[in-house]
Design a protein around this motif. Structure first.
Motif, short mmCIF file in Angstrom:
data_model
loop_
_atom_site.label_atom_id
_atom_site.label_comp_id
_atom_site.label_asym_id
_atom_site.label_seq_id
_atom_site.Cartn_x
_atom_site.Cartn_y
_atom_site.Cartn_z
N VAL A 260 2.38 7.95 8.02
CA VAL A 260 1.11 7.40 8.48
C VAL A 260 1.21 5.88 8.61
O VAL A 260 2.08 5.25 8.03
N GLU A 261 0.30 5.35 9.38
CA GLU A 261 0.11 3.91 9.42
C GLU A 261 -0.89 3.58 8.33
O GLU A 261 -1.93 4.22 8.22
N VAL A 262 -0.58 2.61 7.49
CA VAL A 262 -1.46 2.26 6.38
C VAL A 262 -2.29 1.04 6.75
O VAL A 262 -1.77 0.05 7.28
N ARG A 263 -3.58 1.15 6.48
CA ARG A 263 -4.51 0.05 6.74
C ARG A 263 -5.32 -0.19 5.46
O ARG A 263 -5.74 0.75 4.80
N PHE A 264 -5.53 -1.44 5.13
CA PHE A 264 -6.27 -1.80 3.92
C PHE A 264 -7.67 -2.28 4.29
O PHE A 264 -7.82 -3.27 5.00
N ASP A 265 -8.66 -1.54 3.81
CA ASP A 265 -10.06 -1.82 4.13
C ASP A 265 -10.84 -2.16 2.87
O ASP A 265 -10.44 -1.82 1.76
N LEU B 98 -16.96 9.80 5.33
CA LEU B 98 -17.02 11.18 5.81
C LEU B 98 -17.86 11.27 7.10
O LEU B 98 -17.47 11.94 8.05
N LYS B 99 -18.97 10.56 7.13
CA LYS B 99 -19.84 10.56 8.32
C LYS B 99 -19.17 9.90 9.51
O LYS B 99 -19.57 10.12 10.65
N ASN B 100 -18.17 9.08 9.25
CA ASN B 100 -17.47 8.38 10.32
C ASN B 100 -16.10 8.98 10.63
O ASN B 100 -15.22 8.31 11.17
N GLY B 101 -15.91 10.25 10.27
CA GLY B 101 -14.72 10.97 10.70
C GLY B 101 -13.49 10.87 9.82
O GLY B 101 -12.41 11.29 10.22
N TYR B 102 -13.62 10.33 8.63
CA TYR B 102 -12.48 10.23 7.72
C TYR B 102 -12.42 11.47 6.83
O TYR B 102 -13.45 12.05 6.49
N ASP B 103 -11.21 11.83 6.44
CA ASP B 103 -11.00 12.85 5.42
C ASP B 103 -10.59 12.12 4.14
O ASP B 103 -9.71 11.25 4.18
N LYS C 162 -0.64 -0.47 -13.16
CA LYS C 162 -1.89 -1.17 -13.51
C LYS C 162 -2.91 -1.16 -12.38
O LYS C 162 -3.95 -1.80 -12.48
N ALA C 163 -2.62 -0.45 -11.31
CA ALA C 163 -3.51 -0.47 -10.14
C ALA C 163 -4.36 0.78 -10.07
O ALA C 163 -3.92 1.87 -10.45
N GLU C 164 -5.56 0.62 -9.56
CA GLU C 164 -6.39 1.75 -9.22
C GLU C 164 -6.89 1.55 -7.80
O GLU C 164 -7.44 0.51 -7.46
N VAL C 165 -6.66 2.57 -6.97
CA VAL C 165 -7.12 2.54 -5.58
C VAL C 165 -8.40 3.38 -5.54
O VAL C 165 -8.38 4.55 -5.93
N ASP C 166 -9.48 2.78 -5.09
CA ASP C 166 -10.76 3.48 -5.10
C ASP C 166 -10.75 4.73 -4.23
O ASP C 166 -11.08 5.81 -4.69
N ILE C 167 -10.37 4.56 -2.95
CA ILE C 167 -10.42 5.69 -2.01
C ILE C 167 -9.22 5.61 -1.08
O ILE C 167 -8.90 4.55 -0.54
N LEU C 168 -8.58 6.75 -0.86
CA LEU C 168 -7.57 6.89 0.18
C LEU C 168 -8.16 7.88 1.18
O LEU C 168 -8.48 9.02 0.83
N ALA C 169 -8.34 7.41 2.42
CA ALA C 169 -8.99 8.24 3.44
C ALA C 169 -8.14 8.25 4.70
O ALA C 169 -7.61 7.21 5.11
N LYS C 170 -8.05 9.42 5.32
CA LYS C 170 -7.22 9.57 6.51
C LYS C 170 -8.10 9.83 7.73
O LYS C 170 -9.05 10.60 7.68
N LYS C 171 -7.78 9.15 8.80
CA LYS C 171 -8.43 9.37 10.09
C LYS C 171 -7.33 9.32 11.14
O LYS C 171 -6.74 8.27 11.37
N GLY C 172 -7.04 10.46 11.74
CA GLY C 172 -5.93 10.53 12.67
C GLY C 172 -4.64 10.26 11.93
O GLY C 172 -4.37 10.85 10.89
N GLU C 173 -3.85 9.32 12.43
CA GLU C 173 -2.57 8.98 11.80
C GLU C 173 -2.69 7.73 10.93
O GLU C 173 -1.67 7.14 10.56
N ILE C 174 -3.91 7.34 10.60
CA ILE C 174 -4.12 6.15 9.78
C ILE C 174 -4.57 6.55 8.39
O ILE C 174 -5.48 7.36 8.22
#
Length: 119
Positions: free
Chosen positions: A91-96, A20-25, A35-47
């Motif tokens: 969106v463009e998806v990026r895995f962090d 959040l402090k770095n501009g992500y929603d 069987k998967a759990e994704v911790d956080i999905l965050a959007k910044k611009g079109e990513i």
């Protein structure tokens, strides 16, 4: 709640604050699919950043990001594909990975963008 669960929750909360402090929603937390759990999905611009949070109390046994296994990565990719398609996102998806070491001495946090390419 077990200590490791509390540590994981604390790590996810720290990661959300950092993002959040770095501009992500924050779009979603703890999204599950099959069987998967994704911790956080965050959007910044079109990513859309798919963020796996790894929290440890020590780096003595390796960096937190080293604990992500290939099978877990495959499940996360499948879950994110479902999320993006279900929500009709363009969106463009990026895995962090957000790697956190949290103990009595303090905290270190490292945000690794495009982390799945390093496996």
């Amino acid at each position: 709640m077990a200590n490791h669960n509390e540590l994981g929750k604390k790590g996810e909360d720290l990661a959300v604050d950092f993002l959040l402090k770095n501009g992500y929603d924050i779009v979603a937390r703890n999204y599950t699919y099959q069987k998967a759990e994704v911790d956080i999905l965050a959007k910044k611009g079109e990513i859309l950043a798919v963020v796996e949070v790894k929290t440890r109390t020590s780096a003595n046994f390796g960096d937190p990001q080293q604990f992500l296994k290939p099978k877990q990565i495959q499940r996360i990719i499948k879950a994110v594909d479902q999320f993006v398609n279900t929500n009709d996102m363009d969106v463009e998806v990026r895995f962090d990975i957000v790697a956190i070491v949290l103990n009595k001495k303090g905290m270190t946090l490292e945000h690794l963008e495009n982390a799945f390419y390093h496996f």
